[in-house]
Every structure is written in C-alpha cells, then in structure tokens.
Write a protein that holds these residues in place. Structure first.
Motif, PDB file in Angstrom:
ATOM      1  N   GLU A 220      -2.494  -1.684  -1.728  1.00 56.49           N
ATOM      2  CA  GLU A 220      -1.383  -2.545  -2.159  1.00 56.49           C
ATOM      3  C   GLU A 220      -1.759  -3.348  -3.399  1.00 56.49           C
ATOM      4  O   GLU A 220      -0.939  -3.533  -4.308  1.00 56.49           O
ATOM      5  N   GLU A 221      -3.019  -3.814  -3.461  1.00 58.97           N
ATOM      6  CA  GLU A 221      -3.463  -4.586  -4.624  1.00 58.97           C
ATOM      7  C   GLU A 221      -3.634  -3.684  -5.849  1.00 58.97           C
ATOM      8  O   GLU A 221      -3.419  -4.120  -6.984  1.00 58.97           O
ATOM      9  N   LEU A 222      -4.039  -2.436  -5.634  1.00 59.80           N
ATOM     10  CA  LEU A 222      -4.127  -1.498  -6.749  1.00 59.80           C
ATOM     11  C   LEU A 222      -2.741  -1.245  -7.332  1.00 59.80           C
ATOM     12  O   LEU A 222      -2.560  -1.246  -8.562  1.00 59.80           O
ATOM     13  N   ALA A 223      -1.751  -1.042  -6.473  1.00 56.08           N
ATOM     14  CA  ALA A 223      -0.376  -0.831  -6.956  1.00 56.08           C
ATOM     15  C   ALA A 223       0.091  -2.038  -7.759  1.00 56.08           C
ATOM     16  O   ALA A 223       0.753  -1.901  -8.799  1.00 56.08           O
ATOM     17  N   ARG A 224      -0.272  -3.225  -7.299  1.00 51.81           N
ATOM     18  CA  ARG A 224       0.087  -4.447  -8.025  1.00 51.81           C
ATOM     19  C   ARG A 224      -0.614  -4.487  -9.384  1.00 51.81           C
ATOM     20  O   ARG A 224      -0.041  -4.878 -10.395  1.00 51.81           O
TER      21      ARG A 224
END
Length: 427
Positions: A220-224
C-alpha cells in the motif's frame, strides 16, 4: 521515357517527404506495444496475508499476452516451511502467471485489487520486461525472504526504481509516515494474537526513524509512493502513474491508518494479573484448594512468559531475523522464568522448598522487569515497548507478593509438622 522518369522522380520525392513528415512517435519502437502495471492487492484473512501483496503486470498488445510477475511465491505445504521460517531463512521465488488466473485467485480470497499503469519510456518498458523474464528463470528466481527488508513489495519497488533511473528512490527520501513496528501493528490490529506476537518479537531496529523508501515494504505504501514520482519526457515532466483503477473491491474493512493505542488495555491487564496473583497467594495460605489454583497459575505463567523469553533469546542468537535482535522484551520475559513451569506444581502441593525457589525466580524476574523500565530513561534504549512493560511489570510484582505471602504461611506449617514428627519419636 522522359515523362516516365519525371513521374518516377516526383513519386520518389513525395514518398520521401511523407516518410520524413511522419511523426517520430508513430514509428514502432521496441517496447511501444508493452504496457506496464503495478498491481496492489489488499490484506487477506490469513496471518501471512495481513500486509497485502503486489506484483508487476506486463501486457503486450502486439501478441495479446499478459504476464504477471509475482515475487511472493512460496510453498504452504512444504515440510521445511516452519523450520526455515523460524530460522529466518525462508525461501521465496518469482513466479509468472496470467492476469486472469491472478485476478481470480485474489477475488476468491476477497482481497481488493488496485492497478496502476506506469508511463515509462518504450525502451525502459522493454528492458524491464527482459529483466523480469530473466529473473523468473529457475536458476535466478529464488531469494531469501525478509518481511521488512527483502519481500514481494521491496522487489517490485527495486525493479520499478531501476526502470525509472532511480527516480523512485530519489522521490522517497522524506521521513516515513511511521516506524516499521507501527506499520506492522496497524495492519495486524484486527488479529490481537498476531498484533501482540509482533509487538513482542520486533526489536529496536524497527523503531528507528526511517524514510519513505524503507516504508515501501508495505504494498500500500509503495502504491502511494509511485503516485508521488514524475519522469522527464521529451514533452516535459509527467506523472509516473498514468492511470489507476480499483478492479476489485473486497467486502472487508480497510486497514487502520495508524496502530491502535492499547497501552491502557495492556496496563489494566497487567494490573489485573498482579492483583490476581497477590490475591490467590494470600487465599492459598488458608485454603489448600485455592493454593492449588495459585500453583497452576504460577506454572502456566512461567511456561508462557519463560517460553517467550527463551524464544526471543534463541531468535537473537541463532537465526537470521535481524529485526528481532537486541530485543529489550527479554528483560520483561525472563528466560529463566520457565523454571516456574515446574516449581508451580510444588507450590500447588504446598512444598515450602519449591515455593521458596519460585519466590526467588519471581523476585529476580520482577527486578529485571523494573530494570527494563528504568533503562527507558537512557536514549540508547529506544525500543517501543512501554505498553508491554505496563503488562509485565505489575504482573511480576503481584506474583512475588503472592509467593511471599504463601511462603510465610508454609514455614510455620513445616515447623509444626517437623515438631510433631520429632515429638512422636521414642526417647
């Protein structure tokens, strides 16, 4: 003949002008037909799936093929799964599947799927596809998995960073939203036993200030992070993420944005245990039945806490779990407390010797727990375990108070029995 020659010359000239006039972008280049996506899958029900997942999807419009590169593959049914996991040497590998099979698998598990198309130059798309294909070869695909430092998400992150010429890394130097521990606790908050286990096992390295790059071990943080990157193109700067779409929305609550505050809950639990230990120790001094219950509590507590302490010590000394090293929770869960597992039954039987030894173990464990709390005053001891100290410290003090009370009550009984036996002997 002259007319034909003039006509041919005019035709050739017109064709040449047409070729020159065709926009350069319209000419097919290697990689033009490729489309690159990052797929982000939400958490699932299994404890292993609480952190979410991601993969790289390469679609080739020229051939109509789609390949999903998944760095999170391992064998659930392997007899070596648990031993390798315990030693921190679990092997994962890069697998390749179709988009249809991948989508169906995550929909079946009721896990959300978000797809981000990346606006990469044709040459970089071609190079990325070639690197992934080579990485997926049997001789190249395996790697030693680390939940924080080398996992399915960091592998995707690194592949995309290389394709962007390091732009992803350069855009991810800002301070992290939270520590690695906080990320782990927020994602496991709905599974209390996993939340508590991670809180106990994770050492001080997970509490160091980090950056957004390190935080991308969470899909999720990579997508962000991908949404924050721009690339230079001949026409100017453009966002790396060309488009994004949620292709499947799971019927489940979204993960918390921040870890829950459970310090008060753990403190109240510790106080409750401490009161229970002290109360049953006092009651056991006058009731054999309640003494048996108290002894069983001592044995169960010693087994649980001593096992945790031994486990933390072994993980630190003999495994590759870097994030579990130098764990200050060993001071709260003294490994030698495992002795109470046996001594507790002596307490239940009313044996003064076993009760005295159990008292000594409890005092030593309480002193260590208190030392762990006092060390928090020094900046070198920055592990985030204050809430766990609130759980264990009052419990240990309650236990040694209960054992002290019972021990004092058993000494006169022992003296009385000894005196009775002595008086019964013939002179």
């Amino acid at each position: 003949m002259l007319a034909k020659g003039v006509a041919l010359a005019v035709f050739t000239t017109l064709v040449s002008i047409a070729v020159i006039a065709v926009p350069r972008a319209a000419r097919a280049e290697p990689g033009d037909d490729l489309r690159v996506y990052v797929m982000t899958m939400g958490p699932g029900d299994h404890p292993f799936f609480k952190f979410g997942h991601n993969a790289i999807w390469i679609a080739d419009r020229a051939t109509g093929t789609s390949q999903v590169y998944n760095f999170g593959t391992f064998r659930f049914d392997s007899p070596r799964l648990i031993p390798e996991f315990m030693r921190g040497r679990l092997m994962y590998w890069l697998s390749v599947s179709t988009i249809e099979r991948t989508t169906a698998a995550y929909q079946k598990e009721n896990r959300s799927i978000e797809v981000q198309e990346l606006d990469l130059p044709a040459a970089e798309k071609e190079a990325l596809a070639a690197r992934l294909a080579e990485n997926a070869l049997p001789e190249n695909r395996a790697y030693k998995y680390d939940y924080f430092l080398d996992n399915c998400s960091t592998r995707v992150r690194d592949a995309i960073d290389k394709a962007t010429g390091g732009r992803l890394h350069a855009a991810s130097t800002a301070p992290a939203r939270m520590t690695l521990r906080a990320q782990a606790l927020r994602l496991t908050a709905d599974l209390p036993w996993e939340y508590l286990a991670l809180h106990l096992i994770l050492g001080p390295t997970t509490d160091r200030p980090g950056d957004r790059w390190g935080e991308m071990f969470i899909p999720e943080e990579l997508a962000r992070g991908l949404r924050a990157v721009s690339l230079q193109h001949p026409t100017g700067a453009r966002p790396l993420v060309k488009s994004q779409e949620v292709t499947f929305r799971a019927q489940r609550d979204a993960p918390l944005d921040h870890p829950p505050e459970r310090g008060v809950t753990l403190l109240l639990t510790g106080l409750g245990l401490g009161v229970a230990f002290a109360g049953f120790g006092l009651a056991g001094a006058v009731s054999a039945f309640l003494r048996v219950i108290f002894g069983a509590m001592v044995a169960l507590w010693g087994f649980a806490v001593g096992f945790i302490g031994c486990f933390l010590s072994l993980v630190w000394a003999f495994t590759d779990h870097v994030v579990a090293a130098r764990n200050e929770n060993i001071l709260q869960c003294a490994p030698f407390a495992i002795a109470l597992c046996v001594l507790g039954w002596g307490v239940a039987a009313g044996r003064p010797g076993a009760t005295k030894k159990a008292f000594v173990v409890a005092v030593a464990a309480a002193v260590l727990s208190l030392a762990g709390a006092a060390l928090k005053l020094h900046p070198a001891f920055r592990q985030d375990n204050a809430s766990l100290i609130g759980l264990f410290l009052p419990a240990w003090f309650g236990l040694f108070l209960g054992l002290a009370t019972l021990r004092r009550a058993l000494v006169p009984q022992q003296a009385h029995r000894s005196g009775t036996r002595s008086g019964a002997e013939p002179i």
